[in-house]
Design a protein around this motif. Structure first.
Motif, PDB file in Angstrom:
ATOM      1  N   ILE A   4       9.592  -8.823 -11.918  1.00  0.00           N
ATOM      2  CA  ILE A   4       9.048  -7.909 -10.909  1.00  0.00           C
ATOM      3  C   ILE A   4      10.112  -6.879 -10.563  1.00  0.00           C
ATOM      4  N   SER A   5       9.677  -5.773 -10.017  1.00  0.00           N
ATOM      5  CA  SER A   5      10.596  -4.727  -9.570  1.00  0.00           C
ATOM      6  C   SER A   5      10.493  -4.578  -8.060  1.00  0.00           C
ATOM      7  N   ALA A   6      11.569  -4.094  -7.454  1.00  0.00           N
ATOM      8  CA  ALA A   6      11.552  -3.850  -6.008  1.00  0.00           C
ATOM      9  C   ALA A   6      10.419  -2.888  -5.672  1.00  0.00           C
ATOM     10  N   GLY A   7       9.719  -3.195  -4.596  1.00  0.00           N
ATOM     11  CA  GLY A   7       8.610  -2.371  -4.146  1.00  0.00           C
ATOM     12  C   GLY A   7       7.251  -2.840  -4.631  1.00  0.00           C
ATOM     13  N   GLU A   8       7.215  -3.690  -5.650  1.00  0.00           N
ATOM     14  CA  GLU A   8       5.925  -4.189  -6.149  1.00  0.00           C
ATOM     15  C   GLU A   8       5.309  -5.154  -5.142  1.00  0.00           C
ATOM     16  N   VAL A   9       3.991  -5.133  -5.108  1.00  0.00           N
ATOM     17  CA  VAL A   9       3.225  -5.970  -4.188  1.00  0.00           C
ATOM     18  C   VAL A   9       2.452  -7.004  -4.995  1.00  0.00           C
ATOM     19  N   LEU A  10       2.483  -8.240  -4.545  1.00  0.00           N
ATOM     20  CA  LEU A  10       1.734  -9.308  -5.207  1.00  0.00           C
ATOM     21  C   LEU A  10       0.282  -9.299  -4.743  1.00  0.00           C
ATOM     22  N   PRO A  11      -0.619  -9.912  -5.522  1.00  0.00           N
ATOM     23  CA  PRO A  11      -2.016 -10.010  -5.076  1.00  0.00           C
ATOM     24  C   PRO A  11      -2.112 -10.778  -3.758  1.00  0.00           C
ATOM     25  N   GLU A  12      -2.972 -10.289  -2.880  1.00  0.00           N
ATOM     26  CA  GLU A  12      -3.166 -10.956  -1.579  1.00  0.00           C
ATOM     27  C   GLU A  12      -3.798 -12.326  -1.770  1.00  0.00           C
TER      28      GLU A  12
END
Length: 135
Positions: A4-12
């Motif tokens: 993953i990269s900084a700023g990425e959002v995971l699925p809720e």
């Protein structure tokens, strides 16, 4: 390992807590405090109703990260601060809570996630942060 990269959002992740979940958790944890099952006792202590166990909320919140990981054992650190209770009504609808996570820092094989838990339009956890091993 997951990447993953900084700023990425995971699925809720949206979870509904019902009274029967609180009873099951009480049995598993040994926490039979009546504020988690008895409206009268919760009201006597000034609570707005029966509330979910803090540790149940905490464990459920981190699932937004561990469900994403290839191996949940890659979770290396986790902590939260409780700010508001999750009031669980005595009905079939229960209390719906939505959890989200955003990668804050990614370096040296570790990713730090800020986790948010929202119930009735309000955040119910303060600083909720998970650190995981990533590739």
């Amino acid at each position: 390992m997951s990447s993953i990269s900084a700023g990425e959002v995971l699925p809720e992740l949206t979870v509904t807590f019902r009274r029967e979940d609180l009873v099951r958790y009480a049995g598993a944890s040994g926490d039979f405090n009546p504020i988690h099952w008895n409206d009268r006792m919760a009201a006597a202590l000034g609570l707005p109703g029966v509330i979910a166990h803090g540790m149940l909320t905490m464990a459920t919140a981190v699932r937004v990260v561990t469900d994403w990981l290839d191996d949940p054992a890659d979770l290396v650190e986790y902590g939260v601060r409780f700010t508001k209770p999750i009031v669980v009504p005595d009905d079939a609808d229960g209390a719906e809570v939505t959890f989200s996570a955003k990668a804050d820092k990614v370096a040296d094989g570790l990713a730090e996630f800020d986790i948010t838990a929202v119930f009735n339009g309000e955040k119910v956890l303060g600083r909720s942060r998970a650190v995981v091993r990533v590739s």
